[in-house]
Scaffold this active site. Structure first.
Site, PDB file in Angstrom:
ATOM      1  N   SER A 193      13.964  65.460  58.850  1.00 24.85           N
ATOM      2  CA  SER A 193      13.468  64.159  59.299  1.00 24.85           C
ATOM      3  C   SER A 193      13.889  63.849  60.723  1.00 24.85           C
ATOM      4  O   SER A 193      13.088  63.370  61.536  1.00 24.85           O
ATOM      5  CB  SER A 193      13.947  63.063  58.345  1.00 24.85           C
ATOM      6  OG  SER A 193      15.366  63.033  58.279  1.00 24.85           O
TER       7      SER A 193
ATOM      8  N   ARG B 193      14.110  77.481  60.588  1.00 25.17           N
ATOM      9  CA  ARG B 193      14.413  78.681  59.817  1.00 25.17           C
ATOM     10  C   ARG B 193      13.156  79.199  59.110  1.00 25.17           C
ATOM     11  O   ARG B 193      12.148  78.509  59.027  1.00 25.17           O
ATOM     12  CB  ARG B 193      15.491  78.372  58.767  1.00 25.17           C
ATOM     13  CG  ARG B 193      16.775  77.791  59.334  1.00 25.17           C
ATOM     14  CD  ARG B 193      17.606  77.220  58.198  1.00 25.17           C
ATOM     15  NE  ARG B 193      16.865  76.175  57.486  1.00 25.17           N
ATOM     16  CZ  ARG B 193      17.187  75.733  56.271  1.00 25.17           C
ATOM     17  NH1 ARG B 193      18.216  76.256  55.632  1.00 25.17           N
ATOM     18  NH2 ARG B 193      16.478  74.773  55.693  1.00 25.17           N
TER      19      ARG B 193
ATOM     20  N   LYS C  87      25.750  65.119  62.810  1.00 19.24           N
ATOM     21  CA  LYS C  87      26.968  64.309  62.794  1.00 19.24           C
ATOM     22  C   LYS C  87      27.898  64.859  61.726  1.00 19.24           C
ATOM     23  O   LYS C  87      27.617  64.746  60.533  1.00 19.24           O
ATOM     24  CB  LYS C  87      26.631  62.847  62.506  1.00 19.24           C
ATOM     25  CG  LYS C  87      25.737  62.204  63.569  1.00 19.24           C
ATOM     26  CD  LYS C  87      25.263  60.824  63.152  1.00 19.24           C
ATOM     27  CE  LYS C  87      24.357  60.202  64.202  1.00 19.24           C
ATOM     28  NZ  LYS C  87      23.841  58.880  63.791  1.00 19.24           N
TER      29      LYS C  87
ATOM     30  N   GLY D   9      24.198  57.906  67.477  1.00 18.59           N
ATOM     31  CA  GLY D   9      24.111  56.462  67.451  1.00 18.59           C
ATOM     32  C   GLY D   9      23.396  55.985  66.197  1.00 18.59           C
ATOM     33  O   GLY D   9      22.990  56.790  65.352  1.00 18.59           O
TER      34      GLY D   9
ATOM     35  N   SER E  24      20.588  55.384  64.254  1.00 20.33           N
ATOM     36  CA  SER E  24      19.208  55.812  64.490  1.00 20.33           C
ATOM     37  C   SER E  24      18.636  56.523  63.274  1.00 20.33           C
ATOM     38  O   SER E  24      18.722  57.739  63.172  1.00 20.33           O
ATOM     39  CB  SER E  24      19.160  56.757  65.700  1.00 20.33           C
ATOM     40  OG  SER E  24      20.172  57.755  65.584  1.00 20.33           O
TER      41      SER E  24
ATOM     42  N   LYS F 272      31.857  57.936  60.090  1.00 20.55           N
ATOM     43  CA  LYS F 272      31.175  56.772  59.494  1.00 20.55           C
ATOM     44  C   LYS F 272      30.488  57.160  58.196  1.00 20.55           C
ATOM     45  O   LYS F 272      30.293  56.321  57.312  1.00 20.55           O
ATOM     46  CB  LYS F 272      30.199  56.159  60.488  1.00 20.55           C
ATOM     47  CG  LYS F 272      29.157  57.109  61.073  1.00 20.55           C
ATOM     48  CD  LYS F 272      27.872  57.192  60.267  1.00 20.55           C
ATOM     49  CE  LYS F 272      26.902  58.176  60.892  1.00 20.55           C
ATOM     50  NZ  LYS F 272      25.630  58.304  60.169  1.00 20.55           N
TER      51      LYS F 272
ATOM     52  N   SER G  67      19.989  55.029  54.336  1.00 22.20           N
ATOM     53  CA  SER G  67      21.216  55.824  54.406  1.00 22.20           C
ATOM     54  C   SER G  67      21.385  56.699  53.162  1.00 22.20           C
ATOM     55  O   SER G  67      21.560  56.203  52.052  1.00 22.20           O
ATOM     56  CB  SER G  67      22.431  54.901  54.548  1.00 22.20           C
ATOM     57  OG  SER G  67      23.635  55.619  54.390  1.00 22.20           O
TER      58      SER G  67
ATOM     59  N   ASN H 181      23.927  58.595  52.582  1.00 21.03           N
ATOM     60  CA  ASN H 181      25.316  58.479  52.136  1.00 21.03           C
ATOM     61  C   ASN H 181      25.507  57.238  51.264  1.00 21.03           C
ATOM     62  O   ASN H 181      26.215  57.274  50.254  1.00 21.03           O
ATOM     63  CB  ASN H 181      26.249  58.430  53.352  1.00 21.03           C
ATOM     64  CG  ASN H 181      26.270  59.739  54.101  1.00 21.03           C
ATOM     65  OD1 ASN H 181      26.915  60.690  53.688  1.00 21.03           O
ATOM     66  ND2 ASN H 181      25.539  59.806  55.208  1.00 21.03           N
TER      67      ASN H 181
ATOM     68  N   GLU I 294      25.786  64.134  54.463  1.00 17.02           N
ATOM     69  CA  GLU I 294      26.824  64.611  55.381  1.00 17.02           C
ATOM     70  C   GLU I 294      28.219  64.094  55.019  1.00 17.02           C
ATOM     71  O   GLU I 294      29.223  64.739  55.300  1.00 17.02           O
ATOM     72  CB  GLU I 294      26.485  64.209  56.819  1.00 17.02           C
ATOM     73  CG  GLU I 294      25.299  64.950  57.419  1.00 17.02           C
ATOM     74  CD  GLU I 294      25.628  66.374  57.836  1.00 17.02           C
ATOM     75  OE1 GLU I 294      26.679  66.905  57.414  1.00 17.02           O
ATOM     76  OE2 GLU I 294      24.826  66.959  58.571  1.00 17.02           O
TER      77      GLU I 294
END
Length: 341
Positions: free
Chosen positions: A11, A32, A107, A135, A137, A190, A256, A258, A283
Site C-alpha cells: 500500500s 519481488r 519504519k 511521518g 501518513s 510508535k 492503523s 498495529n 510492524e
C-alpha cells in the site's frame, strides 16, 4: 522530469509511486517475484486492488517486472517491510550507481542487530546517499490526496533537499530534518505503543478509556524519547511529525494495522491468527522485540515496552498489565531521560 523507481508493491509503495507521479516524475514501480500478480493488475487496471483499492495510478507510473539495469534513476524508494530491508537493498545492487539516492519508507529496527534501517541500507549500498521518509501518513489517505506532512531525514542535507524537491506536492508536504536517529526511532517505536493502544481498546468492558489512552500515549512518548536521547537523537525531534505526530495517528486511526492487531489480541486471538487476518505486516510485533532488546542492552527504563514484550512473547495476561503499570513506584514526571538507577 526526474526518473525514479519504487521497489515494493504494498500500500505504501503504491501510494508513494502515485505521489511521485503527481510531483512530475516518471516512475518505475516494481518488486519481488511474488508481486507479479499485483504488477499485472497495475498494468491492466492501473490499480493495486489488493493493497490500495480505489486509487488509480497516473500514466507516468510504469509497473515493471524488473527495474532498469542501465541505471539512470535519480532515486529509488524502498517500500518493503522492515524485516526484509536488508534483502531488498541487496536486490537493488544491480540497479544503483554511485550517488543514486536510496529513500527508505519502512519504519522499524533490524530485529537481531537492533540497527536502524538506514544503517542496514548503508551497509549494503555504501556509495548511495540514504534518506528516510517518515511521518504520520496512511497510504489510504495519501491515495485520496488528503493533506499530509512528512519528514525527509538524512545526514546528507543535499540528499534530503533533493527528496523534498522530488516528492512534494499540493497534498504531500515534506520537511527536512538532519536528526536521522530521532526520525527513525520515532517511526519504529510508535508502533509498539499503537499495539498497546489497540489492546487497551479491545479489553475495555464498558464505556471509554480515554483517560487511560491519553496516559498511554504521553508516557509512551516519554519512553521513546528516553531511548532516542540515549542513542544520540535530539529530544525536540520527538515533539514533531515523526514523534508525537506519527504516534497519535497510529494510536487512534482506523487505518492503523498495529491498532487493529492490538484489539484482536485483546479479544483472545493468537498472534498468528491476528497477523493472518490482517494480511499485511504488523510492524509493532517485531519492533517490540527489537526495542525491548535494545532497552535491556542499554539499561533504559521502558516499562510500557517491557509489558508489551511480555504480552506478545511471554504470555503475560493482558488483564494484569495496566494494574502492574499503575502500581509502579512513585516518580516525578520530568525525571532524567537517561539510565536506570
Amino acid at each position: 522530469m526526474k526518473r525514479v523507481a519504487v521497489w515494493g508493491c504494498g500500500s505504501w509503495g503504491t501510494a508513494i509511486a502515485y505521489t511521485l507521479a503527481h510531483a512530475g516524475n516518471e516512475v518505475d514501480l516494481s518488486g519481488r517475484s511474488a508481486d507479479i500478480d499485483i504488477l499485472e493488475g497495475l498494468r491492466q487496471r492501473r490499480e493495486n486492488a489488493r493493497y490500495l483499492p480505489g486509487v488509480i495510478l497516473p500514466e507516468t507510473v510504469h509497473a515493471v517486472d524488473e527495474l532498469s539495469r542501465s541505471g539512470g534513476y535519480d532515486a529509488i524508494f524502498l517500500g518493503v517491510p522492515s524485516h526484509v530491508v536488508r534483502e531488498a537493498a541487496q536486490c537493488l545492487q544491480p540497479f544503483v550507481s554511485k550517488g543514486t539516492l536510496v529513500v527508505n519508507l519502512a519504519k522499524g529496527l533490524e530485529e537481531d542487530s537492533h540497527l536502524r534501517l538506514s544503517e542496514v541500507i548503508k551497509q549494503v549500498l555504501p556509495e548511495c546517499p540514504v534518506v528516510v521518509l517518515s511521518g504520520p501518513s496512511h497510504a489510504e489517505e495519501v491515495g485520496r490526496e488528503e493533506a499530509t506532512a512528512v519528514v525527509a531525514a538524512s545526514t546528507d542535507e543535499r540528499a534530503a533537499l533533493a527528496v523534498q524537491q522530488l516528492i512534494m506536492t499540493s497534498f504531500f508536504r515534506v520537511y527536512v530534518n538532519s536528526d536521522v536517529i530521532g526520525v527513525e526511532l520515532g517511526g519504529a517505536l510508535k508502533n509498539v505503543i499503537a499495539l498497546c493502544s489497540g489492546v487497551l481498546e479491545g479489553s475495555q468492558s464498558q464505556g471509554s478509556r480515554d483517560n487511560t489512552k491519553a496516559a498511554l500515549i504521553t508516557r509512551g512518548l516519554t519512553e521513546i524519547t528516553r531511548l532516542g536521547v540515549a542513542v544520540g537523537a535530539r529530544e525536540v525531534t520527538f515533539s514533531g511529525l515523526t514523534g508525537l505526530g506519527d504516534l497519535v495517528v497510529t494510536c487512534t486511526s482506523s487505518h492503523s494495522r498495529n491498532l487493529r492487531a492490538g484489539r484482536a489480541l485483546a479479544g483472545g486471538k493468537s498472534l498468528e491468527q491476528v497477523q493472518a487476518e490482517i494480511g499485511m505486516v504488523v510492524e509493532g510485533v517485531r519492533a517490540t522485540r527489537a526495542a525491548y532488546g535494545l532497552s535491556r542492552r542499554l539499561n533504559i527504563s521502558m516499562p510500557i515496552t517491557e509489558k508489551a514484550y511480555q504480552v506478545l512473547y511471554e504470555n503475560e495476561p493482558i488483564d494484569s498489565v495496566v494494574q502492574e503499570l499503575m502500581a509502579r513506584s512513585k516518580k516525578q514526571e520530568y525525571e532524567d531521560l537517561g539510565m536506570l538507577e
